[in-house]
Design a protein around this motif. Structure first.
Motif, mmCIF file in Angstrom:
data_model
loop_
_atom_site.group_PDB
_atom_site.id
_atom_site.type_symbol
_atom_site.label_atom_id
_atom_site.label_comp_id
_atom_site.label_asym_id
_atom_site.label_seq_id
_atom_site.Cartn_x
_atom_site.Cartn_y
_atom_site.Cartn_z
ATOM 1 N N ALA A 116 -14.445 0.177 -0.799
ATOM 2 C CA ALA A 116 -13.012 0.386 -0.999
ATOM 3 C C ALA A 116 -12.383 -0.963 -1.316
ATOM 4 N N ARG A 117 -11.543 -0.993 -2.355
ATOM 5 C CA ARG A 117 -10.951 -2.245 -2.811
ATOM 6 C C ARG A 117 -9.447 -2.237 -2.568
ATOM 7 N N VAL A 118 -8.932 -3.324 -2.016
ATOM 8 C CA VAL A 118 -7.492 -3.511 -1.844
ATOM 9 C C VAL A 118 -7.107 -4.753 -2.629
ATOM 10 N N PHE A 119 -6.247 -4.601 -3.623
ATOM 11 C CA PHE A 119 -5.870 -5.716 -4.491
ATOM 12 C C PHE A 119 -4.638 -6.412 -3.898
ATOM 13 N N SER A 120 -4.897 -7.252 -2.913
ATOM 14 C CA SER A 120 -3.839 -7.792 -2.056
ATOM 15 C C SER A 120 -2.779 -8.567 -2.822
ATOM 16 N N ALA A 121 -3.158 -9.272 -3.881
ATOM 17 C CA ALA A 121 -2.198 -10.093 -4.621
ATOM 18 C C ALA A 121 -1.116 -9.259 -5.288
ATOM 19 N N ASN A 122 -1.374 -7.969 -5.483
ATOM 20 C CA ASN A 122 -0.431 -7.115 -6.201
ATOM 21 C C ASN A 122 0.613 -6.474 -5.300
ATOM 22 N N PHE A 123 0.660 -6.867 -4.041
ATOM 23 C CA PHE A 123 1.625 -6.296 -3.096
ATOM 24 C C PHE A 123 2.885 -7.148 -2.989
ATOM 25 N N ASP A 124 3.149 -7.974 -4.007
ATOM 26 C CA ASP A 124 4.344 -8.819 -3.958
ATOM 27 C C ASP A 124 5.627 -7.996 -3.929
ATOM 28 N N PHE A 125 5.588 -6.768 -4.453
ATOM 29 C CA PHE A 125 6.789 -5.924 -4.461
ATOM 30 C C PHE A 125 7.229 -5.521 -3.059
ATOM 31 N N ILE A 126 6.334 -5.656 -2.100
ATOM 32 C CA ILE A 126 6.678 -5.334 -0.709
ATOM 33 C C ILE A 126 7.617 -6.383 -0.118
ATOM 34 N N ILE A 127 7.505 -7.618 -0.605
ATOM 35 C CA ILE A 127 8.245 -8.737 -0.018
ATOM 36 C C ILE A 127 9.684 -8.763 -0.522
ATOM 37 N N GLU A 128 10.612 -8.807 0.411
ATOM 38 C CA GLU A 128 12.027 -9.012 0.108
ATOM 39 C C GLU A 128 12.418 -10.368 0.680
ATOM 40 N N SER A 129 12.791 -11.287 -0.208
ATOM 41 C CA SER A 129 12.980 -12.685 0.190
ATOM 42 C C SER A 129 14.062 -12.863 1.247
ATOM 43 N N ALA A 130 15.033 -11.954 1.308
ATOM 44 C CA ALA A 130 16.127 -12.102 2.268
ATOM 45 C C ALA A 130 15.733 -11.669 3.680
ATOM 46 N N GLU A 131 14.600 -10.990 3.808
ATOM 47 C CA GLU A 131 14.191 -10.508 5.129
ATOM 48 C C GLU A 131 13.597 -11.636 5.966
ATOM 49 N N PRO A 132 13.673 -11.523 7.293
ATOM 50 C CA PRO A 132 13.031 -12.514 8.169
ATOM 51 C C PRO A 132 11.526 -12.559 7.910
ATOM 52 N N ARG A 133 10.929 -13.710 8.129
ATOM 53 C CA ARG A 133 9.497 -13.888 7.889
ATOM 54 C C ARG A 133 8.672 -12.879 8.679
ATOM 55 N N ALA A 134 9.038 -12.632 9.920
ATOM 56 C CA ALA A 134 8.288 -11.694 10.756
ATOM 57 C C ALA A 134 8.319 -10.285 10.152
ATOM 58 N N THR A 135 9.456 -9.894 9.581
ATOM 59 C CA THR A 135 9.562 -8.582 8.944
ATOM 60 C C THR A 135 8.692 -8.526 7.695
#
Length: 417
Positions: A116-135
């Motif tokens: 099973a392959r997870v293409f981790s680099a492509n999950f940038d859309f999950i990150i919202e820059s305004a959210e706290p780092r822990a979130t």
């Protein structure tokens, strides 16, 4: 239909009630190059690179989520490769938009070492820059774990339309209201969005039934029976034959059996009798193995599935398991194999119910028929004399399931779309 498995049966003990037992194999979490992929993700998302401590936290979160998602099964996730086991690789690359890929839809886990392959680099859309780092870390961890669980589930036999398995579908198209996206095997084409990916999801009861049959993944397997001679082709003949009954499962409050059958001649029909109790529900799920492509004008996996009540009236049917986001049924254009399934058919009368697998004209091949219900009048497995035999090890052997599907197609690829 008639088929002979004499070579197989000489190698396998035949018994009345039995299951496979043994230690379930671990699943290896391969984090080779994971740090690099997370670095690429952070750069794409415009945030600071993850520290070693933060990466360790993400790994720990992934394992915790996987443990929770697969808590009903004998699944152990390890970071040291024991060799020869299922692998989830978080360090591979793919074109933007691709989130994960599995080797195959491998119902029964015929090949234990699928990747099973997870293409981790492509999950940038999950990150919202305004959210706290822990979130950011928590949401990214949940998204990576969800895709890892999803791709592993493909390698253990699940398909995208299993996300609809807790609905009541008897035929015709239904509006789901988006309920399917609460489950792990949902994907972009079912309507799964970013918020859903950031949420710890679970499996449908139907998915849990299918996962219960995965060899090497469960210490004890439910019963699989194999057709070794003629099966009734009419309701009258099925009424006179012994009932096929179901074993209770441990992972979910359902009783189930898997039948290995064959469409041996053009237009072949197999009818199986079940003794069911009013107030319960019945699910029937066909997994075909007819090779690639469909006959002209026929795009349902080459069989039709029908359910008949004790009066012989057809109450449910399916030509294909199609879906388009929040619509599920026969007609939507999307789908991942199109094999027919009917979910949670209401049983309104106690008595004999009948499940028919009907082959398309001009097509032959093997199939698997998975049946499960809330409760039965009996949980003792009674094979039909001269027509059914239990596999003593409870597995789908290579001899019975002759042409295992091993495909890398869109239906095994998860994307953000």
């Amino acid at each position: 239909m008639r088929r002979t498995f004499s070579a197989m049966l000489t190698a396998v003990t035949v018994c009345m009630v039995c299951s496979a037992t043994g230690q379930a194999a671990p699943i290896f979490l391969d984090y080779g190059d994971f740090d690099s992929r997370l670095g690429e993700l952070a750069a794409s998302a415009g945030i600071a690179a993850f520290t070693s401590s933060e990466i360790d936290t993400i790994k720990a979160n992934i394992k915790s989520d996987l443990d929770a998602i697969y808590a009903d099964f004998d699944a152990t996730f390890v970071e040291t490769d024991p060799g020869g086991v299922a692998v989830i690789d978080f360090g591979l690359t793919a074109a933007p938009g691709a989130l994960g890929e599995a080797d195959a839809i491998d119902f029964g886990n015929q090949v234990a070492a699928d990747l099973a392959r997870v293409f981790s680099a492509n999950f940038d859309f999950i990150i919202e820059s305004a959210e706290p780092r822990a979130t950011q870390i928590d949401e990214l961890s949940a998204a990576l774990a969800g895709t890892a669980a999803h791709e592993l589930a493909h390698n253990l036999g699940l398909r995208h339309h299993d996300a609809y398995g807790d609905l009541t579908y008897t035929g015709g198209d239904i509006a789901t209201g988006g309920a399917q996206n609460a489950y792990i095997i949902a994907t972009g084409s079912t309507g799964l969005n970013e918020t859903g990916r950031e949420t710890l999801r679970e499996f449908t009861d139907h998915s849990k039934v299918k996962l219960s049959f995965a060899a090497g993944f469960n210490a004890v397997l439910p019963t699989t029976i194999t057709e070794v001679a003629d099966v009734a082709s009419t309701i009258a003949a099925a009424t006179a034959a012994a009932a096929v009954t179901l074993d209770p499962l441990t992972a979910v409050a359902r009783s189930a059996v898997n039948i290995l059958g064959e469409i041996s001649t053009s237009g072949d029909s197999d009818i199986f009798r079940l003794e069911l109790t009013a107030g319960t529900t019945l699910t029937a799920d066909v997994n075909n193995d007819f090779g690639s492509g469909f006959p002209s004008g026929f795009s349902n996996g080459n069989t039709e599935l029908r359910i008949y009540n004790p009066s012989g009236v057809m109450v449910a049917s399916s030509l294909r398991s199609g879906y388009s986001a929040s619509t599920y049924g026969n007609t939507p254009a999307s789908g991942d194999g199109f094999d027919p399934a009917v979910y949670n058919v209401p049983i309104d009368t106690t008595g004999n119910w009948f499940v028919q697998v009907l082959g398309e004209s001009g097509v032959t091949g093997d199939y698997q028929l998975l049946l499960h219900a809330d409760t039965l009048t009996s949980t003792t497995v009674v094979p039909e004399p001269s027509s059914m035999a239990l596999l003593g090890i409870g597995l789908m052997s290579a001899g019975a399931w002759r042409r295992r599907r091993q495909r890398k197609e869109q239906n095994q690829t998860d994307s953000a779309a």
